[in-house]
Design a protein around this motif. Structure first.
Motif, PDB file in Angstrom:
ATOM      1  N   THR A  13       0.845  -1.184   0.000  1.00 63.46           N
ATOM      2  CA  THR A  13       0.000   0.000   0.000  1.00 63.46           C
ATOM      3  C   THR A  13       0.883   1.238   0.000  1.00 63.46           C
ATOM      4  N   ASP A  14       0.331   2.325  -0.466  1.00 61.28           N
ATOM      5  CA  ASP A  14       1.035   3.613  -0.404  1.00 61.28           C
ATOM      6  C   ASP A  14       0.625   4.386   0.842  1.00 61.28           C
ATOM      7  N   SER A  15      -0.288   3.812   1.627  1.00 63.98           N
ATOM      8  CA  SER A  15      -0.810   4.472   2.820  1.00 63.98           C
ATOM      9  C   SER A  15       0.119   4.209   4.004  1.00 63.98           C
ATOM     10  N   LEU A  16       0.935   5.189   4.350  1.00 58.57           N
ATOM     11  CA  LEU A  16       1.889   5.065   5.451  1.00 58.57           C
ATOM     12  C   LEU A  16       1.486   6.002   6.585  1.00 58.57           C
ATOM     13  N   GLU A  17       1.734   5.544   7.810  1.00 58.14           N
ATOM     14  CA  GLU A  17       1.450   6.357   8.990  1.00 58.14           C
ATOM     15  C   GLU A  17       2.655   6.339   9.910  1.00 58.14           C
ATOM     16  N   PRO A  18       2.919   7.440  10.618  1.00 56.92           N
ATOM     17  CA  PRO A  18       4.027   7.431  11.578  1.00 56.92           C
ATOM     18  C   PRO A  18       3.648   6.641  12.830  1.00 56.92           C
ATOM     19  N   VAL A  19       4.651   6.113  13.514  1.00 53.97           N
ATOM     20  CA  VAL A  19       4.432   5.506  14.828  1.00 53.97           C
ATOM     21  C   VAL A  19       4.033   6.640  15.771  1.00 53.97           C
ATOM     22  N   ALA A  20       3.090   6.373  16.659  1.00 48.14           N
ATOM     23  CA  ALA A  20       2.613   7.397  17.591  1.00 48.14           C
ATOM     24  C   ALA A  20       3.787   8.018  18.353  1.00 48.14           C
ATOM     25  N   GLU A  21       3.826   9.331  18.368  1.00 49.07           N
ATOM     26  CA  GLU A  21       4.939  10.072  18.968  1.00 49.07           C
ATOM     27  C   GLU A  21       5.179   9.703  20.430  1.00 49.07           C
ATOM     28  N   PRO A  29      10.026   6.196  12.170  1.00 48.93           N
ATOM     29  CA  PRO A  29       9.504   5.134  11.309  1.00 48.93           C
ATOM     30  C   PRO A  29       8.095   5.407  10.788  1.00 48.93           C
ATOM     31  N   MET A  30       7.903   5.022   9.544  1.00 59.80           N
ATOM     32  CA  MET A  30       6.586   5.037   8.920  1.00 59.80           C
ATOM     33  C   MET A  30       6.149   3.580   8.808  1.00 59.80           C
ATOM     34  N   GLN A  31       4.868   3.326   9.013  1.00 58.12           N
ATOM     35  CA  GLN A  31       4.365   1.957   9.003  1.00 58.12           C
ATOM     36  C   GLN A  31       3.126   1.837   8.126  1.00 58.12           C
ATOM     37  N   ALA A  32       2.902   0.620   7.651  1.00 57.76           N
ATOM     38  CA  ALA A  32       1.731   0.335   6.818  1.00 57.76           C
ATOM     39  C   ALA A  32       1.101  -0.960   7.295  1.00 57.76           C
ATOM     40  N   THR A  33      -0.203  -0.934   7.491  1.00 57.01           N
ATOM     41  CA  THR A  33      -0.966  -2.125   7.869  1.00 57.01           C
ATOM     42  C   THR A  33      -1.965  -2.418   6.763  1.00 57.01           C
ATOM     43  N   ILE A  34      -1.981  -3.673   6.315  1.00 61.12           N
ATOM     44  CA  ILE A  34      -2.944  -4.098   5.306  1.00 61.12           C
ATOM     45  C   ILE A  34      -3.732  -5.254   5.908  1.00 61.12           C
ATOM     46  N   ASN A  35      -4.835  -4.928   6.572  1.00 65.72           N
ATOM     47  CA  ASN A  35      -5.678  -5.968   7.153  1.00 65.72           C
ATOM     48  C   ASN A  35      -6.487  -6.605   6.026  1.00 65.72           C
ATOM     49  N   GLN A  36      -6.368  -7.928   5.883  1.00 67.32           N
ATOM     50  CA  GLN A  36      -7.027  -8.612   4.778  1.00 67.32           C
ATOM     51  C   GLN A  36      -8.224  -9.449   5.221  1.00 67.32           C
ATOM     52  N   PHE A  37      -8.359  -9.655   6.527  1.00 66.01           N
ATOM     53  CA  PHE A  37      -9.502 -10.420   7.020  1.00 66.01           C
ATOM     54  C   PHE A  37      -9.851  -9.982   8.431  1.00 66.01           C
ATOM     55  N   THR A  38     -11.133  -9.795   8.679  1.00 70.19           N
ATOM     56  CA  THR A  38     -11.676  -9.590  10.020  1.00 70.19           C
ATOM     57  C   THR A  38     -12.885 -10.495  10.125  1.00 70.19           C
ATOM     58  N   THR A  48      -0.914  -8.040   6.767  1.00 70.97           N
ATOM     59  CA  THR A  48       0.518  -7.760   6.806  1.00 70.97           C
ATOM     60  C   THR A  48       0.737  -6.367   7.381  1.00 70.97           C
ATOM     61  N   TRP A  49       1.899  -6.200   7.955  1.00 72.54           N
ATOM     62  CA  TRP A  49       2.305  -4.928   8.547  1.00 72.54           C
ATOM     63  C   TRP A  49       3.770  -4.722   8.196  1.00 72.54           C
ATOM     64  N   GLY A  50       4.160  -3.496   7.941  1.00 71.84           N
ATOM     65  CA  GLY A  50       5.556  -3.193   7.651  1.00 71.84           C
ATOM     66  C   GLY A  50       5.954  -1.849   8.224  1.00 71.84           C
ATOM     67  N   SER A  51       7.256  -1.685   8.420  1.00 72.85           N
ATOM     68  CA  SER A  51       7.794  -0.441   8.964  1.00 72.85           C
ATOM     69  C   SER A  51       9.239  -0.282   8.520  1.00 72.85           C
ATOM     70  N   ASP A  52       9.697   0.967   8.552  1.00 70.32           N
ATOM     71  CA  ASP A  52      11.118   1.191   8.347  1.00 70.32           C
ATOM     72  C   ASP A  52      11.787   1.455   9.696  1.00 70.32           C
ATOM     73  N   THR A  53      13.048   1.804   9.685  1.00 63.65           N
ATOM     74  CA  THR A  53      13.898   1.870  10.871  1.00 63.65           C
ATOM     75  C   THR A  53      13.328   2.743  11.996  1.00 63.65           C
ATOM     76  N   GLY A  54      13.375   2.190  13.204  1.00 62.39           N
ATOM     77  CA  GLY A  54      12.958   2.926  14.390  1.00 62.39           C
ATOM     78  C   GLY A  54      12.768   1.992  15.566  1.00 62.39           C
ATOM     79  N   LYS A  55      12.525   2.572  16.720  1.00 62.81           N
ATOM     80  CA  LYS A  55      12.296   1.804  17.944  1.00 62.81           C
ATOM     81  C   LYS A  55      11.203   2.496  18.743  1.00 62.81           C
ATOM     82  N   TRP A  56      10.255   1.689  19.273  1.00 59.47           N
ATOM     83  CA  TRP A  56       9.153   2.253  20.036  1.00 59.47           C
ATOM     84  C   TRP A  56       8.643   1.267  21.076  1.00 59.47           C
ATOM     85  N   ARG A  57       7.912   1.809  22.036  1.00 57.26           N
ATOM     86  CA  ARG A  57       7.303   0.999  23.091  1.00 57.26           C
ATOM     87  C   ARG A  57       6.063   0.295  22.540  1.00 57.26           C
ATOM     88  N   VAL A  58       5.862  -0.957  22.970  1.00 59.94           N
ATOM     89  CA  VAL A  58       4.668  -1.708  22.585  1.00 59.94           C
ATOM     90  C   VAL A  58       4.008  -2.272  23.834  1.00 59.94           C
TER      91      VAL A  58
END
Length: 116
Positions: A13-21, A29-38, A48-58
């Motif tokens: 997807t071209d839809s990217l979102e930043p990790v919550a500040e 990091p920018m991340q993309a989630t493509i939910n294919q089934f609910t 699927t989910w993807g992200s580029d370089t970064g570190k954050w709390r989960v």
């Protein structure tokens, strides 16, 4: 309702979102989630989910099964040892897990999530 669905692990997807500040520890990091089934109950998700370089709390309120499709990441439970994850690694994260997620370069994972 769909009774059978192939999951496209290579979907993009071209839809990217930043990790919550407020969670961010390093990088931008920018991340993309493509939910294919609910499911009909709205508590079981696959995609699927993807992200580029970064570190954050989960903090997990759900149970999750994942497979790393691309790249490398480090998942560290609070007070625990870092777990380095590579392409082909399968793992679970249980509800209640707290720690950090670090993406090294670009990473993409297949996820299966179940929420109570």
């Amino acid at each position: 309702m769909v009774k059978f669905l192939r999951i496209d692990a290579m979907a993009s997807t071209d839809s990217l979102e930043p990790v919550a500040e407020e969670k961010l520890l390093s990088g931008s990091p920018m991340q993309a989630t493509i939910n294919q089934f609910t499911n009909a109950k709205g508590n079981f998700f696959v995609g699927t989910w993807g992200s580029d370089t970064g570190k954050w709390r989960v903090s997990y309120n759900e149970d999750e099964f994942c497979t790393i499709l691309e790249g490398e990441a480090i998942l560290t439970e609070a007070g625990g040892e870092p777990q380095r994850l590579h392409v082909g690694d399968h793992f679970t994260v249980a509800s209640g897990f707290e720690g950090t997620w670090e993406t090294i370069g670009h990473v993409k994972k297949l996820y299966v999530i179940y929420e109570e």
